[in-house]
Scaffold this motif. Structure first.
Motif, PDB file in Angstrom:
ATOM      1  N   ARG A  19     -69.301 -78.817 -18.793  1.00 39.83           N
ATOM      2  CA  ARG A  19     -70.093 -79.872 -19.446  1.00 39.83           C
ATOM      3  C   ARG A  19     -71.102 -79.274 -20.420  1.00 39.83           C
ATOM      4  O   ARG A  19     -71.466 -79.900 -21.428  1.00 39.83           O
ATOM      5  N   ARG A  20     -71.547 -78.057 -20.140  1.00 42.26           N
ATOM      6  CA  ARG A  20     -72.503 -77.380 -21.019  1.00 42.26           C
ATOM      7  C   ARG A  20     -71.811 -76.603 -22.144  1.00 42.26           C
ATOM      8  O   ARG A  20     -72.459 -75.860 -22.872  1.00 42.26           O
ATOM      9  N   GLY A  21     -70.487 -76.739 -22.236  1.00 40.84           N
ATOM     10  CA  GLY A  21     -69.770 -76.141 -23.359  1.00 40.84           C
ATOM     11  C   GLY A  21     -69.131 -74.806 -23.093  1.00 40.84           C
ATOM     12  O   GLY A  21     -68.586 -74.191 -24.026  1.00 40.84           O
ATOM     13  N   ALA A  22     -69.179 -74.325 -21.871  1.00 40.28           N
ATOM     14  CA  ALA A  22     -68.596 -73.018 -21.571  1.00 40.28           C
ATOM     15  C   ALA A  22     -67.083 -73.125 -21.409  1.00 40.28           C
ATOM     16  O   ALA A  22     -66.554 -74.159 -21.000  1.00 40.28           O
ATOM     17  N   ALA A  23     -66.393 -72.048 -21.724  1.00 38.26           N
ATOM     18  CA  ALA A  23     -64.973 -71.919 -21.408  1.00 38.26           C
ATOM     19  C   ALA A  23     -64.881 -71.368 -19.989  1.00 38.26           C
ATOM     20  O   ALA A  23     -65.346 -70.257 -19.715  1.00 38.26           O
ATOM     21  N   VAL A  24     -64.306 -72.154 -19.093  1.00 37.25           N
ATOM     22  CA  VAL A  24     -64.362 -71.843 -17.669  1.00 37.25           C
ATOM     23  C   VAL A  24     -62.968 -71.697 -17.092  1.00 37.25           C
ATOM     24  O   VAL A  24     -62.094 -72.539 -17.323  1.00 37.25           O
ATOM     25  N   GLU A  25     -62.781 -70.627 -16.328  1.00 39.97           N
ATOM     26  CA  GLU A  25     -61.576 -70.454 -15.529  1.00 39.97           C
ATOM     27  C   GLU A  25     -61.978 -70.521 -14.059  1.00 39.97           C
ATOM     28  O   GLU A  25     -62.949 -69.879 -13.641  1.00 39.97           O
ATOM     29  N   LEU A  26     -61.228 -71.283 -13.270  1.00 39.68           N
ATOM     30  CA  LEU A  26     -61.501 -71.461 -11.849  1.00 39.68           C
ATOM     31  C   LEU A  26     -60.374 -70.810 -11.059  1.00 39.68           C
ATOM     32  O   LEU A  26     -59.209 -71.193 -11.195  1.00 39.68           O
ATOM     33  N   LEU A  27     -60.724 -69.825 -10.244  1.00 39.61           N
ATOM     34  CA  LEU A  27     -59.725 -69.110  -9.452  1.00 39.61           C
ATOM     35  C   LEU A  27     -59.626 -69.753  -8.075  1.00 39.61           C
ATOM     36  O   LEU A  27     -60.599 -69.802  -7.320  1.00 39.61           O
ATOM     37  N   ASP A  28     -58.442 -70.251  -7.745  1.00 41.16           N
ATOM     38  CA  ASP A  28     -58.190 -70.981  -6.507  1.00 41.16           C
ATOM     39  C   ASP A  28     -57.259 -70.146  -5.644  1.00 41.16           C
ATOM     40  O   ASP A  28     -56.114 -69.881  -6.018  1.00 41.16           O
ATOM     41  N   ALA A  29     -57.758 -69.726  -4.465  1.00 39.68           N
ATOM     42  CA  ALA A  29     -56.931 -68.913  -3.574  1.00 39.68           C
ATOM     43  C   ALA A  29     -55.757 -69.707  -3.030  1.00 39.68           C
ATOM     44  O   ALA A  29     -54.735 -69.131  -2.636  1.00 39.68           O
ATOM     45  N   GLY A  30     -55.895 -71.032  -2.941  1.00 37.79           N
ATOM     46  CA  GLY A  30     -54.772 -71.882  -2.569  1.00 37.79           C
ATOM     47  C   GLY A  30     -54.191 -71.586  -1.203  1.00 37.79           C
ATOM     48  O   GLY A  30     -52.973 -71.537  -1.043  1.00 37.79           O
ATOM     49  N   GLN A  31     -55.053 -71.402  -0.184  1.00 35.88           N
ATOM     50  CA  GLN A  31     -54.572 -71.050   1.154  1.00 35.88           C
ATOM     51  C   GLN A  31     -54.603 -72.257   2.093  1.00 35.88           C
ATOM     52  O   GLN A  31     -55.246 -72.238   3.137  1.00 35.88           O
ATOM     53  N   GLY A  32     -53.916 -73.322   1.746  1.00 39.46           N
ATOM     54  CA  GLY A  32     -53.843 -74.486   2.617  1.00 39.46           C
ATOM     55  C   GLY A  32     -55.166 -75.217   2.695  1.00 39.46           C
ATOM     56  O   GLY A  32     -55.956 -75.232   1.745  1.00 39.46           O
ATOM     57  N   ASP A  33     -55.414 -75.844   3.849  1.00 39.91           N
ATOM     58  CA  ASP A  33     -56.629 -76.617   4.034  1.00 39.91           C
ATOM     59  C   ASP A  33     -57.855 -75.715   3.958  1.00 39.91           C
ATOM     60  O   ASP A  33     -57.978 -74.731   4.679  1.00 39.91           O
TER      61      ASP A  33
END
Length: 377
Positions: A19-33
């Protein structure tokens, strides 16, 4: 900017940075619940201790409404918290009355008289009494479905993958936010000892006629409300984590809506030290959960729910760890939120502002100055 951890804290700070204009990458480990996806989602916005945390928690209802205005429905709704007890739940009535008085005093700072109500037992309640309090909740099932779409619309690049331990001299991005919950210590081992991990357990009942019947039929509860014991023991266990000499676990009998299903019971296992270890043995934990639930309603002990266990981070003392890591310029931490659904929206916004270089925001981060001077010792 790289945000490590796609749970509640990581997702909200990624949205604020975008929202503040940054280019953001979100790293998701994706280990179930993860902890976010199977949380009761309670928002104890009136329950902060006097001081800065109280102000941040009290802002939670407005913060969630603003988030939904920007990103669409995320599962927020006002509700009631129903705290149940019987005279057998403590060694004497003085302990019960003291706890009741403390809770009512906290609540009345923000709630009107019609939102704090003691309810007498009914024949259907098995003699258990209730304290009904104005409250709020975020449906974690709805949130888990809505957050990926909100992140995509905000332009956050969400990537599944794993990250090894971070190196101060070679961070994977100019600015990195470590918001990986129970995984934070593995990525940055030099975190304070007060950042601990517990194993949380509950029974999950998926949508169906039985969940609807139970939600509308349990004598102590009402649809959309959260039910918890007055003498809940999780917070006390977390607060004495530093003194534990052997593993301890507690089981609390409660329930909360979860989409069209239900979450039932809550357990916490805390071990000495900062290591997470393995989860409790499932059969014995499930038996304890069901026995506790039977004291609310005999049907709850027999539901065909599935046992879910997730590691959860918390701070045994002091405020959550939110701010810059002194030894690694460009590395920021957001971890140890014991009331995450009440604190994460405000802290994510302040942290994003601090990363953007706004001095007022850095000053408002809990313990930021002490952390910077102490080097996370």
């Amino acid at each position: 900017m790289l945000v490590i951890g796609a749970g509640l804290a990581g997702s909200l700070v990624a949205l604020e940075l975008a929202r503040r204009g940054a280019a953001v990458e979100l790293l998701d480990a994706g280990q179930g619940d993860g902890a976010t996806a199977v949380s009761y989602g309670g928002v104890p916005w009136w329950a902060g201790a006097p001081g800065p945390m109280n102000e941040l928690m009290a802002s939670a209802p407005l913060a969630w409404r603003e988030l939904e205005q920007r990103h669409g429905p995320l599962g927020w709704s006002p509700c009631s918290l129903r705290l149940h007890w019987s005279d057998a739940d403590a060694d004497g009535s003085s302990a019960l009355e003291q706890t009741l008085a403390q809770v009512e005093t906290l609540a009345r700072r923000h709630l009107g008289a019609d939102q704090v109500e003691r309810l007498d037992p009914t024949p259907a309640s098995g003699g258990r009494r209730l304290l009904r309090l104005g409250y709020g909740r975020v449906d974690s099932r709805q949130l888990a479905l809505a957050l990926p779409l909100a992140l995509e619309r905000a332009g956050v690049r969400r990537r599944r993958g794993h990250c090894g331990p971070l190196q101060a001299e070679a961070l994977p991005a100019r600015q990195v936010v470590l918001a990986a919950g129970a995984g934070c210590r593995a990525l940055w081992p030099a975190l304070p000892d007060r950042l601990r991990v517990s194993w949380a357990g509950l029974l999950r009942l998926d949508a169906g006629p039985l969940s609807h019947e139970l939600l509308s039929g349990v004598a102590l509860s009402e649809p959309n409300d959260i039910l918890m014991p007055l003498m809940a023991r999780r917070q006390a266990l977390e607060q004495r984590a530093d003194q534990l000499q052997r593993p301890q676990w507690i089981v609390d009998a409660g329930l909360a809506p979860w989409g069209e299903g239900l979450l039932l019971g809550q357990s916490s296992l805390v071990r000495p030290g900062s290591c997470c270890g393995t989860p409790p043995e499932a059969p014995s934990l499930e038996l304890e959960l069901r026995q506790a639930l039977e004291r609310i309603d005999p049907r709850l002990g027999q539901v065909p729910g599935s046992l879910v266990q997730v590691p959860v981070s918390f701070c045994s003392s002091g405020p959550p760890l939110v701010g810059p890591v002194a030894e690694a310029p460009g590395l920021w931490l957001l971890a140890g939120l014991s009331s995450p659904f009440a604190l994460a929206p405000a802290l994510a916004a302040i942290l994003a502002a601090a990363i953007g270089g706004e001095p007022w925001a850095l000053e408002r981060l809990p313990g930021a100055r002490a952390q910077a001077s102490a080097g996370w010792s």
